[in-house]
Scaffold this motif. Structure first.
Motif, PDB file in Angstrom:
ATOM      1  N   CYS A  85      13.428 -28.574 -22.265  1.00 18.60           N
ATOM      2  CA  CYS A  85      13.119 -28.811 -20.852  1.00 18.60           C
ATOM      3  C   CYS A  85      11.626 -28.895 -20.603  1.00 18.60           C
ATOM      4  N   LEU A  86      11.253 -29.816 -19.732  1.00 14.45           N
ATOM      5  CA  LEU A  86       9.903 -29.820 -19.209  1.00 14.45           C
ATOM      6  C   LEU A  86       9.945 -30.373 -17.808  1.00 14.45           C
ATOM      7  N   TRP A  87       8.946 -29.988 -17.029  1.00 11.28           N
ATOM      8  CA  TRP A  87       8.891 -30.350 -15.620  1.00 11.28           C
ATOM      9  C   TRP A  87       7.569 -31.059 -15.364  1.00 11.28           C
ATOM     10  N   THR A  88       7.612 -32.074 -14.501  1.00 14.69           N
ATOM     11  CA  THR A  88       6.416 -32.834 -14.151  1.00 14.69           C
ATOM     12  C   THR A  88       6.377 -33.051 -12.640  1.00 14.69           C
TER      13      THR A  88
ATOM     14  N   HIS B  19      12.860 -32.904 -16.914  1.00 11.30           N
ATOM     15  CA  HIS B  19      13.200 -33.795 -18.016  1.00 11.30           C
ATOM     16  C   HIS B  19      13.929 -32.993 -19.094  1.00 11.30           C
ATOM     17  N   ASP B  20      15.057 -33.505 -19.564  1.00 14.39           N
ATOM     18  CA  ASP B  20      15.729 -32.956 -20.736  1.00 14.39           C
ATOM     19  C   ASP B  20      15.342 -33.885 -21.881  1.00 14.39           C
ATOM     20  N   VAL B  21      14.443 -33.432 -22.750  1.00 13.33           N
ATOM     21  CA  VAL B  21      13.908 -34.313 -23.788  1.00 13.33           C
ATOM     22  C   VAL B  21      14.905 -34.555 -24.919  1.00 13.33           C
ATOM     23  N   HIS B  22      16.041 -33.830 -24.940  1.00 14.72           N
ATOM     24  CA  HIS B  22      17.071 -34.088 -25.946  1.00 14.72           C
ATOM     25  C   HIS B  22      18.030 -35.182 -25.492  1.00 14.72           C
TER      26      HIS B  22
END
Length: 152
Positions: free
Chosen positions: A53-56, A65-68
């Motif tokens: 997970c990352l947030w922007t 964003h789920d980068v997987h």
């Protein structure tokens, strides 16, 4: 065209991931999203390790964003809103990487007072909103540092 020069000239950055393989002396680049984003954040305890997970921030929205899987969730805050970076605060005993909250200072583009938003990090649902007595200048950044536990 040089993407870094274009981003510097327009202020429009895109989310990329670079995979470095020191043994092979190679770099692989992958664009993760086509929208303009800034202030990417993740769970600080995962820095330097794999994370999902990352947030922007994208314009007047916060984005998860789920980068997987490539799944993206968006919380639009309204055209007068200018959200700051979302600081992740893990829940005690968290079982998932997105088990916790996001804190974001949101400026009013018309110059009114700022507000602090507390969102559920998993689904970006607003959990609390605190109206501040004045505007907070752009560029104010923060970190979440838990209170140390007492040691006897």
């Amino acid at each position: 065209a040089d993407p870094a020069a274009a981003a510097a000239a327009t202020g429009a950055g895109r989310l990329h991931r670079w995979a470095l393989d020191p043994a092979a002396r190679s770099v692989r680049e992958e664009r993760l999203d086509d929208r303009d984003v800034e202030f990417p954040t993740h769970d600080d305890t995962r820095t330097g390790r794999s994370h999902r997970c990352l947030w922007t921030v994208s314009g007047s929205a916060l984005v998860k964003h789920d980068v997987h899987t490539g799944e993206v969730r968006v919380r639009e805050l309204g055209e007068r809103s200018a959200p700051g970076e979302a600081v992740f605060v893990p829940a005690r005993g968290a079982r998932r990487e997105d088990d916790g909250w996001l804190l974001s200072l949101v400026s009013d583009r018309a110059g009114g007072p700022a507000r602090l938003l507390v969102l559920d990090a998993a689904d970006l649902a607003v959990q609390a909103e605190v109206e501040l007595p004045r505007r907070v200048p752009a560029g104010f950044h923060g970190s979440w540092i838990p209170e140390p536990t007492s040691q006897h």
